[in-house]
Each structure stands twice: as structure tokens, then as C-alpha cells.
Design a protein around this motif. Structure first.
Motif, short mmCIF file in Angstrom:
data_model
loop_
_atom_site.label_atom_id
_atom_site.label_comp_id
_atom_site.label_asym_id
_atom_site.label_seq_id
_atom_site.Cartn_x
_atom_site.Cartn_y
_atom_site.Cartn_z
N PRO A 1 21.74 41.39 -11.39
CA PRO A 1 20.77 40.45 -11.95
C PRO A 1 21.02 40.16 -13.42
N ASP A 2 22.30 40.08 -13.87
CA ASP A 2 22.60 39.81 -15.28
C ASP A 2 21.92 38.51 -15.72
N GLU A 3 21.44 38.50 -16.97
CA GLU A 3 20.98 37.25 -17.58
C GLU A 3 22.21 36.40 -17.88
N ILE A 4 22.15 35.13 -17.52
CA ILE A 4 23.33 34.28 -17.64
C ILE A 4 23.01 32.98 -18.37
N THR A 5 24.05 32.41 -18.96
CA THR A 5 23.98 31.13 -19.67
C THR A 5 25.18 30.30 -19.23
N GLY A 6 24.98 28.99 -18.95
CA GLY A 6 26.06 28.15 -18.47
C GLY A 6 26.53 27.14 -19.50
N PHE A 7 27.80 26.74 -19.38
CA PHE A 7 28.38 25.69 -20.22
C PHE A 7 29.27 24.82 -19.34
N ARG A 8 29.21 23.50 -19.63
CA ARG A 8 30.09 22.59 -18.92
C ARG A 8 31.52 22.80 -19.38
N LEU B 1 29.44 43.41 -1.61
CA LEU B 1 28.52 42.73 -0.70
C LEU B 1 27.12 42.70 -1.25
N ASP B 2 26.78 43.64 -2.10
CA ASP B 2 25.43 43.71 -2.67
C ASP B 2 25.55 44.07 -4.14
N ALA B 3 25.14 43.18 -5.03
CA ALA B 3 25.27 43.43 -6.46
C ALA B 3 24.50 44.67 -6.90
N ALA B 4 23.47 45.06 -6.16
CA ALA B 4 22.70 46.24 -6.52
C ALA B 4 23.50 47.52 -6.41
N GLU B 5 24.65 47.45 -5.71
CA GLU B 5 25.48 48.64 -5.54
C GLU B 5 26.43 48.86 -6.71
N LEU B 6 26.43 47.96 -7.70
CA LEU B 6 27.38 48.09 -8.82
C LEU B 6 27.21 49.40 -9.60
N PRO B 7 25.99 49.81 -9.97
CA PRO B 7 25.89 51.09 -10.70
C PRO B 7 26.45 52.27 -9.91
N ARG B 8 26.19 52.29 -8.57
CA ARG B 8 26.72 53.40 -7.76
C ARG B 8 28.24 53.37 -7.73
N LEU B 9 28.82 52.17 -7.63
CA LEU B 9 30.27 52.04 -7.64
C LEU B 9 30.86 52.57 -8.94
N MET B 10 30.24 52.22 -10.07
CA MET B 10 30.77 52.67 -11.36
C MET B 10 30.66 54.20 -11.50
N ARG B 11 29.58 54.78 -10.98
CA ARG B 11 29.47 56.24 -11.02
C ARG B 11 30.54 56.89 -10.17
N ALA B 12 30.82 56.32 -9.00
CA ALA B 12 31.85 56.88 -8.13
C ALA B 12 33.22 56.84 -8.79
N MET B 13 33.50 55.77 -9.51
CA MET B 13 34.78 55.69 -10.21
C MET B 13 34.86 56.69 -11.36
N ARG B 14 33.76 56.91 -12.07
CA ARG B 14 33.75 57.88 -13.17
C ARG B 14 33.94 59.30 -12.67
N ASP B 15 33.54 59.57 -11.42
CA ASP B 15 33.66 60.92 -10.87
C ASP B 15 35.08 61.28 -10.46
#
Length: 719
Positions: free
Chosen positions: A597-604, A692-706
Motif C-alpha cells: 500500500p505504498d503512497e504513490i505519485t504519478g508523472f506523465r 501474488l499478494d503485496a501484503a506478503e512483502l514484509p514476510r519475504l524480506m524477513r525470510a531473505m534476512r534470515d
């Protein structure tokens, strides 16, 4: 040792005028008295059984000063056996040979050695030079005395210049390690021989002095026996550097040196007055520098003034009093903060404890001050000699007001002290000789360690400390703290910052070692280039010899850049809110790869498309400075997304496979991966991943750090 017997009064000894000289002057008088008593004993027969022979009475007096309740009967029996067995033997000076073991025993008695050590000292030459057998010593004096005599006998057989020196010295250390009193007797023996070196040929004097300088003085330093070490230094200085010695002697005897007595006495009185006013019970003493110390001070400071010829020693009862004294001195005088060292909170490797500081009096004179308890002072002077038997559960009887030398040492569960006569350096020495693949490796490593004359203290992340030689690196710290487990060390944090293992450490640094979880990894041959301590060099060499395939791998060859890619088109759904127009295509910016759910800004961008950036992306500020107008963008309902992650790690075999397995297990797919060539054993991995689910990103990063070896995982932060 009869081959090293010489005139009891050398020119070097006669010239020394500090506190040690007064001790040696008393020893010369005792030596003459010993000789007369020994000659009389040879003709008049042994003394009655109910009293000590005159020749040993001075030893008994010194021994009783430290151990008033000691049983002296065993010393009497040892002397009678030694005198009768050495009868008819003479030193080169013409004195009865018995004067030598008596003088050695006196040295140890003055340092506070316990009765068993003194007994073995009286007998230390009997098995080597007389008809007395080791079994006879064992029958009459017990296993402990026999073990010490046997150990000293083995030490005496060393020819320090022979080709077999490494293996012989290694075997000697095996015996010494079981009971450090063997080395205590050897050091006292060498001191007496150095005192009486005058009738030797100059070339033999120089040979003995060089061995004393290169091996025995550093050993005395590391065993904490400062009283022996400083006197040996002065005697060696006089033989090997006679011109510098004479210059120093003249300086001490000249107006500057003689005037130092008044300057130091005045400074001592000022300090004593301050402490009396603060109601702190303390003894303030003046400690003249020995010759080598004056010589070093002159080289460092140039012209010496009054207080430069000595130091003040403040002795108190308790540890807390040391800090109370320090506070008063720093309050009432001007302290030189650069000279402050706390060896109480962080003792040196040889058990030494003191506070060191320097203060400036109102007249500008600067005095160095040592602050310690009486117990610390005893250990500082006598080192392991003051610590007694490693096998005793309690120390020898001492005076009711005497400090217990065992105080402050840890106690094992069964009530015994945990090896009090093995300070940290000696314990490490024994580990080195056991793990060294061969005698030459051990000998070379030992020589390198003995050559180091300065130590640094680094703090461990768990709150402990490590004593290391100056110039030591994180490699040395790893092996000092973890032993063979350091084979799997991946890197370190020094003062909180990531650092390669080659990083040199400074006094006071805090170091945290990062170890691999698996036990199969091992050191690189390149580690030997960064190892300074014998513990590290011996352990690395042994591992490489046991794993020749690793030892012969090309060191630090740059790896080619590795890239893998897959065609993936699915991305999190993005919408651009454009006034009145048709939907334009929206894609996440590759520089910051936003995901819900990152806050985003767009540009043409060119072609009418819109790129979405994370709000904190540096590109957003760049676009706005260029006058670009932001376009409102938002996330749609789709949860799948693409993200780019950067993994920082220490290089090791199988790391890429372990990372990709962790990514797959977390349910992400690799779109592309880049592994940069290693730099200082660190590797940077960049992965573009599909989730597949952006909510899984923190878990993925923890798994990589381990994953072992990975110390940080983060998302890309823009251009």
C-alpha cells in the motif's frame, strides 16, 4: 646451569640505583652470607632438627612475611638434601653451588611464592646436576614437588639456539601449562644468572642476554611478574646497549635525576593531603622508574624533568576507593585526560589491574599516578607467582590483614578456583600449542606474539572484553572470542558499522562478530594476510591444511556478473485520475518499484504513459524541480505486484541458491536477478520479484534476512 655460573657482582648490577637495586644490594649481602654458611655447613654437618640452618634463615624470613603460618620444616629438609647433594660443586665465581638455588628461592620468597614452590626451587638443580633421582624427590617431598622439579629440569635442557628449539620449547610449555610455577622458577633462575653474568665471555653474555630479551622478558611480562621483568630488562640493557645504558645511568645520577626525588616527594605530599582531606585512607608512595623506563621516556619526551623520573603509587583497600581517589585527583588537580586508562574495569591479559592517570600541579609539574588496591599491587608485582598452587582449593595461610590473592577469581561449582594461575594469555598459549599443525608454526606464531609490546582492549557486543595485540584485526577478534567456530565468520560490526574482517581494531572499539549458521564453511587463505595473533594464524593454517581443496583455490578472483531474467507481465493494477480524458497506461517506476500500500505519485512520460513513484523517491523531487506536474494515481483492487529488493551479504559458497530458495518458499517469483562482483568479501544481490499478494512483502524480506550471510535487505530507493 652450572655452565652459566658467574661472578655475583656484575658491572651492570652495581650501576643500577632504583628500588630494584636496593633489593639486589640486599641479595648480594645475603649471597655472601649464604656462601659462608654453606661452607660451614659442609664441614660442621647439618643443623639440629629443631631449627633451620643459618643459610636458609633469610629465605624463611621472607617467606614468613607473606605466609606467617607456613610450615618451614619441609624447607629445612629440602635445603639439607640440596646442600648435601651439591656439596663439592662450585660456581665459576668460586662460591659453593648451593648459593644459586638459595638465591633463586629467595627471589621467589620475596615475591610471595607458596611453600611448595620454594621447596621445588631449592631442589630444582638436584635431578639434573647431582645423583638425586626424581623418584627420591617424589618419595621425600610428594608428587607435586617432583612434578615441578621435573618440569624445571626439562626447561633447563633447552638450548635456545639449537635447531630443535621449536619442538623443545613446545614440550616445555606443555609442562609449564599444567603448572605455571615451573616457569616462575625458571624466571627466577634466569634473573639470578643474569645478576651474576660478569665472568662470562662477552659473546656468551650477549647470547644469553638476547635470549632473555626475546623470550624470557616477554614471558615475564605476559605472566605478570613485573618485578622480575623490569630487573631483567635493566640487566639486558646494560649488556646489549652499554652506551645508552651509561647515558641513562649518568642522567639518573645527575642533577635532573637526583632532583627528581624532591619533586616526586612534593607531588606525593600534595596528593596525600588531598586524600586526607577527603577522608580516603591511602598510602601514597614514590616509585622511581627503572633504567629502561627512563630511557624510553627520554626518547619519547626529550629532556626529562623532575617528576619524569618516577611515578606516584596510591594504594587503597577496596576497588571503589580507587575510583574515589581518581575523582579527588581530577577535581583538585588538572588531569591529562589522554593519559587516563582504566585497567580495573578492563584488566590486561596478564591479570594487571590499575587506574592510570596524570595530573598537573599548580607549578606546572606533571606527575603520573597509578591507583590500585593492595591486592592488585601484589598481583601487579608478582603476577602468577602470587597466585599460588593451581591445585589448591584455598590459598596458603596468610596474615589476617593480608589480601587474599585468590580474591576476584571465579569459582567452579565444586568450590575450586577456576584455574587462577592461568591468565588469559597463558591459557591461549596452551590452546595454540595443542592446535598448531607443527612445531615451526607454533614457534613462529609465538615469536610474533612475544614481539608485540603493546595491547589493545576491545569490547565484545555481549559486554565482555578481548585483549589483543596492537594491529589486530576482526579476524583476530573472531578467533579470540569464538575459537574454531570463527571458521564460519562472515563479517563484523565495528562500533555499530559493518566492516570487513580485514579491519584493524583500535583500543576501545566495540566489535560484534557475525557467524554463519552452518558448520561447513571455512576460512579463506586470504585471512592469513589479516591475522596477527597466533590463535588466529594457527587455527586458519590448521583448517587449510585439513582442507587442501580450499587452500589452493584462487584467492578473491572477481566473479562475473550474474543475471537471470524471466518474462513476467503481471503487475499490481494502477489507475491514473486524468480530467476528462481516456485512461492512459500506468506502470510502476523501475527506480523505486512501488507496491501496495505504498503512497504513490504519478508523472506523465513520453508516449502519454504515466509512471508511479513511491512518494519518498528522489525522482519525485527531481521531476518537480523540472516543472513536471504530478498526476494523481491510485492502486486498484489487484493485490499482485512487482518489487525490486537489494540483499547485502558476505560472500560464501551456495549463497545464491539459498537466497533463491528462500524467495521461492515465500511464494515470490524471480523476474530478474543480478549479483555484483564481491568487494571486500561483501556481495550485493538485486532481485526483481513478482508477488501474488503485496501484503506478503514484509514476510519475504524477513525470510531473505534470515539466510546465513545476509545482513541487510531493502527496497531500491530511486535514482
Amino acid at each position: 646451569m652450572s655452565a652459566e655460573a658467574t661472578n655475583p657482582v656484575s658491572a651492570a648490577e652495581a650501576a643500577i640505583t632504583d628500588t630494584g637495586v636496593r633489593r639486589r644490594g640486599r641479595a648480594r649481602l645475603d649471597l655472601r652470607r649464604i656462601g659462608r654458611a654453606a661452607l660451614l655447613g659442609a664441614t660442621a654437618g647439618p643443623a639440629p632438627r629443631d631449627r633451620l640452618p643459618d643459610a636458609i634463615s633469610h629465605v624463611a624470613e621472607a617467606h614468613r612475611a607473606h605466609h606467617p603460618d607456613a610450615d618451614l620444616s619441609v624447607l629445612r629438609r629440602a635445603y639439607v638434601l640440596a646442600e648435601s647433594s651439591h656439596r663439592g660443586q662450585f660456581r665459576k665465581s668460586g662460591e659453593p653451588y648451593i648459593t644459586h638455588p638459595l638465591a633463586v628461592t629467595l627471589i621467589l620468597a620475596e615475591l610471595g611464592a607458596e611453600t611448595t614452590t620454594l621447596t621445588a626451587s631449592l631442589l630444582h638443580d638436584t635431578v639434573e646436576d647431582t645423583e638425586v633421582t626424581l623418584d627420591q624427590v617424589r618419595r621425600e617431598f610428594g608428587d607435586e614437588v617432583a612434578y615441578l622439579v621435573d618440569g624445571v629440569t626439562k626447561v633447563e635442557k633447552i638450548d635456545y639456539g639449537a635447531a630443535a628449539e621449536p619442538e623443545t620449547f613446545r614440550k616445555m610449555l606443555v609442562a609449564t601449562g599444567d603448572d605455571v610455577r615451573v616457569m616462575s622458577i625458571k624466571l627466577a633462575d634466569r634473573l639470578h644468572n643474569m645478576r651474576t653474568l660478569g665472568v662470562m665471555r662477552p659473546e656468551k653474555q650477549a647470547r644469553i642476554a638476547k635470549v632473555t630479551r626475546d623470550v624470557l622478558i616477554p614471558l615475564a611480562e605476559r605472566l605478570g611478574v613485573q618485578a622480575l621483568k623490569t630487573e631483567l630488562e635493566d640487566l639486558v640493557f646494560a649488556i646489549l646497549h652499554p652506551e645508552e645504558y651509561e647515558t641513562t645511568r649518568a642522567l639518573i645520577a645527575g642533577p635532573a635525576g637526583t632532583g627528581s626525588t624532591d619533586a616526586l616527594a612534593a607531588a606525593a605530599e600534595q596528593v596525600a593531603a588531598v586524600l586526607r582531606e577527603a577522608d580516603i585512607a591511602a598510602d601514597v608512595l614514590v616509585r622511581p622508574r627503572h633504567f629502561v623506563s627512563v630511557h624510553r621516556a627520554r626518547l619519547k619526551r626529550g629532556e626529562l624533568r623532575g617528576c619524569d623520573f618516577g611515578r606516584l603509587l596510591v594504594l587503597v583497600a577496596e576497588d571503589a576507593d580507587c575510583y574515589a581517589v581518581l575523582g579527588e585527583l581530577h577535581t583538585c588537580f588538572t588531569p591529562l585526560i589522554s593519559e587516563f586508562k582504566d585497567f580495573i574495569a578492563a584488566p590486561k591479559f596478564n591479570l594487571y589491574q590499575s587506574l592510570h592517570t596524570a595530573i598537573a600541579a599548580p607549578d606546572g609539574a606533571v606527575a603520573e599516578v597509578l591507583i590500585r588496591t593492595h591486592r592488585m599491587h601484589k598481583v601487579a608485582e608478582a603476577g602468577v607467582v602470587a597466585l599460588g598452587s593451581p591445585h589448591a582449593t584455598t590459598p596458603d595461610s596468610t596474615a589476617p590483614d593480608a589480601a587474599d590473592p585468590s580474591e576476584g577469581f571465579e569459582t567452579a561449582g565444586d568450590g575450586e578456583r577456576t584455574d587462577p594461575t592461568r591468565p588469559g594469555w597463558l591459557a591461549r598459549l596452551l590452546d595454540w600449542q595443542q592446535s598448531a599443525p607443527d612445531a615451526d608454526t607454533f614457534w613462529n606464531s609465538l615469536h610474533a606474539d612475544l614481539a608485540e609490546d603493546r595491547e589493545i582492549t576491545v569490547f565484545r557486543a555481549d559486554g565482555g572484553t578481548l585483549g589483543l595485540p596492537a594491529g589486530a584485526t576482526c579476524v583476530d577478534a573472531a578467533y579470540a572470542q569464538h575459537g574454531e567456530a570463527a571458521h564460519g565468520c562472515l563479517g563484523a560490526r565495528v562500533n555499530g558499522r559493518l566492516a570487513p574482517l580485514s579491519t584493524p581494531l583500535s583500543d576501545g572499539d566495540t566489535v560484534q562478530l557475525l557467524l554463519a549458521q552452518d558448520t561447513g564453511s571455512g576460512p579463506s587463505p586470504a585471512w592469513l594476510d589479516h591475522a596477527r595473533t597466533p590463535a588466529a594464524r594457527i587455527a586458519i593454517t590448521a583448517w587449510l591444511q585439513a582442507h587442501p581443496e580450499a587452500a589452493h583455490q584462487p584467492a578473491a578472483a572477481p566473479r562475473p556478473q550474474l543475471s537471470v531474467a524471466a518474462d513476467r507481465n503481471s503487475r499490481a493494477e494502477l489507475h491514473a485520475d486524468l480530467d476528462g480524458g481516456p485512461p492512459a497506461p500506468v506502470r510502476p517506476a523501475g527506480c523505486c518499484t512501488p507496491v501496495p500500500p505504498d503512497e504513490i505519485t504519478g508523472f506523465r512520460v513520453r508516449g502519454g504513459a504515466v509512471t508511479a513513484h513511491r512518494t519518498g523517491c528522489p525522482a519525485v523531487d527531481t521531476m518537480r524541480r523540472l516543472g513536471r506536474t504530478a498526476v494523481p494515481v491510485r492502486w486498484g483492487d489487484a493485490a499482485h505486484c512487482r518489487v525490486t529488493l537489494v540483499a547485502e551479504s558476505f560472500g560464501r559458497p551456495g549463497l545464491l541458491a539459498d537466497l533463491t530458495e528462500a524467495i521461492a518458499t515465500a511464494g515470490a517469483e524471480v523476474v530478474s536477478a543480478t549479483v555484483e562482483p564481491p568487494n571486500e568479501q561483501r556481495v550485493r544481490h538485486t532481485y526483481t520479484l513478482e508477488l501474488l499478494d503485496a501484503a506478503e512483502l514484509p514476510r519475504l524480506m524477513r525470510a531473505m534476512r534470515d539466510v546465513p550471510g545476509v545482513y541487510d535487505v531493502g527496497r531500491t530507493h530511486g535514482l
